[in-house]
Scaffold this motif. Structure first.
Motif, short mmCIF file in Angstrom:
data_model
loop_
_atom_site.label_atom_id
_atom_site.label_comp_id
_atom_site.label_asym_id
_atom_site.label_seq_id
_atom_site.Cartn_x
_atom_site.Cartn_y
_atom_site.Cartn_z
N VAL A 1 14.52 33.23 -6.09
CA VAL A 1 13.53 32.80 -7.07
C VAL A 1 12.21 32.56 -6.34
CG1 VAL A 1 12.87 30.94 -8.67
CG2 VAL A 1 15.23 31.72 -8.58
N ASP A 2 11.12 33.02 -6.90
CA ASP A 2 9.78 32.73 -6.37
C ASP A 2 9.17 31.66 -7.26
OD1 ASP A 2 7.13 32.54 -5.62
OD2 ASP A 2 6.74 34.69 -5.70
N ASP A 3 9.22 30.43 -6.77
CA ASP A 3 8.66 29.30 -7.52
C ASP A 3 7.43 28.71 -6.83
OD1 ASP A 3 9.89 28.93 -9.96
OD2 ASP A 3 11.53 27.72 -9.16
N HIS A 4 6.76 29.52 -6.01
CA HIS A 4 5.48 29.05 -5.45
C HIS A 4 4.53 28.79 -6.61
CE1 HIS A 4 6.13 29.53 -1.14
NE2 HIS A 4 6.83 30.61 -1.41
N SER A 5 3.71 27.76 -6.47
CA SER A 5 2.76 27.42 -7.53
C SER A 5 1.75 28.54 -7.71
CB SER A 5 2.05 26.10 -7.22
OG SER A 5 1.24 26.24 -6.09
N SER A 6 1.15 28.59 -8.86
CA SER A 6 0.22 29.67 -9.19
C SER A 6 -0.97 29.73 -8.26
CB SER A 6 -0.23 29.57 -10.65
OG SER A 6 -0.83 28.33 -10.87
N SER A 7 -1.34 28.61 -7.64
CA SER A 7 -2.48 28.59 -6.72
C SER A 7 -2.07 28.78 -5.26
CB SER A 7 -3.24 27.27 -6.87
OG SER A 7 -2.39 26.19 -6.52
N CYS A 8 -0.78 28.90 -4.98
CA CYS A 8 -0.27 28.99 -3.61
C CYS A 8 -0.52 30.39 -3.03
CB CYS A 8 1.22 28.68 -3.59
SG CYS A 8 1.94 28.75 -1.93
N PHE A 9 -0.97 30.41 -1.78
CA PHE A 9 -1.22 31.70 -1.12
C PHE A 9 0.04 32.52 -0.92
CE2 PHE A 9 0.19 29.44 2.63
CZ PHE A 9 0.63 30.42 3.51
N ARG A 10 1.23 31.91 -1.00
CA ARG A 10 2.49 32.63 -0.82
C ARG A 10 3.06 33.18 -2.11
NH1 ARG A 10 6.01 32.20 3.16
NH2 ARG A 10 6.60 34.10 2.11
N ARG A 11 2.48 32.86 -3.22
CA ARG A 11 3.01 33.33 -4.51
C ARG A 11 3.14 34.84 -4.52
NH1 ARG A 11 4.98 31.73 -9.01
NH2 ARG A 11 4.53 32.79 -10.95
N HIS A 12 4.32 35.30 -4.86
CA HIS A 12 4.63 36.73 -4.95
C HIS A 12 4.30 37.46 -3.65
CE1 HIS A 12 5.36 35.91 -9.08
NE2 HIS A 12 4.12 35.97 -9.48
N GLY A 13 4.44 36.74 -2.53
CA GLY A 13 4.07 37.40 -1.29
C GLY A 13 5.11 37.44 -0.26
#
Length: 183
Positions: A171-183
């Motif tokens: 699961v990718d639950d990085h916050s929407s402002s996180c630089f790691r989101r979908h990365g």
């Protein structure tokens, strides 16, 4: 420029490093997935930073989280582990880890790869959270928890399983402002 991270990762250097380098990175190695699930089981009732600070000691005392070795642990090993303040000294969690090593090996011996099991239940690709709402558990973590329990695993309730799914990138639950989101 300051990197934007998930809020939980910004107040401790060890947590920042864990967030930036590990949390949410898709893990496909069966043994590594199993190790992380065992560590999440030890976290039950505690903060993740506690486990993170003790992770090297866990790896040392649990022989690199080698299921073949751990499955052979007996009462002497349990006493050794209970006597070492470098880890969480919970008999129930230690015994669960030993039993979970045996369950892992039983899956393997039956031709069921642990990584294929976990990722197969998730459809083979990371599930993208919405970046805003982070649940404690989901229907999938409930299903995976039940499937693990059916195979003999312990300390794998749906909340523990969901935390593990996040940690290993199912699961990718990085916050929407996180630089790691979908990365």
């Amino acid at each position: 420029m300051t990197l934007q991270r998930c809020a939980w990762a910004d107040n401790d250097a060890l947590m920042r490093a864990y967030h930036d380098e590990e949390w949410g990175v898709p893990e496909r190695d069966s043994r590594a997935l199993w190790e992380k699930l065992m560590l999440d089981g030890f976290q039950a009732g505690l903060a993740w930073i506690t486990i993170l600070r003790k992770r090297d000691a866990f790896r040392d005392l649990f022989k690199g989280f080698d299921p073949e070795v751990i499955a052979r642990f007996g009462e002497d090993d349990i006493q050794r582990l209970l006597g070492d303040a470098r880890i969480i000294r919970s008999r129930a969690k230690i015994e669960a880890t030993i039993g979970n090593a045996r369950a892992y090996l039983a899956m393997r011996d039956a031709g069921e790869d642990f990584a294929d099991f976990a990722w197969g239940m998730a459809g083979g690709v990371p599930i993208r959270g919405d970046g805003v709402h982070v649940p404690a558990k989901t229907p999938l973590s409930e299903q995976m928890s039940a499937a693990l329990k059916k195979r003999g695993f312990k300390f794998v309730g749906p909340v523990i399983v969901y935390a593990w799914m996040q940690a290993v990138g199912i699961v990718d639950d990085h916050s929407s402002s996180c630089f790691r989101r979908h990365g």
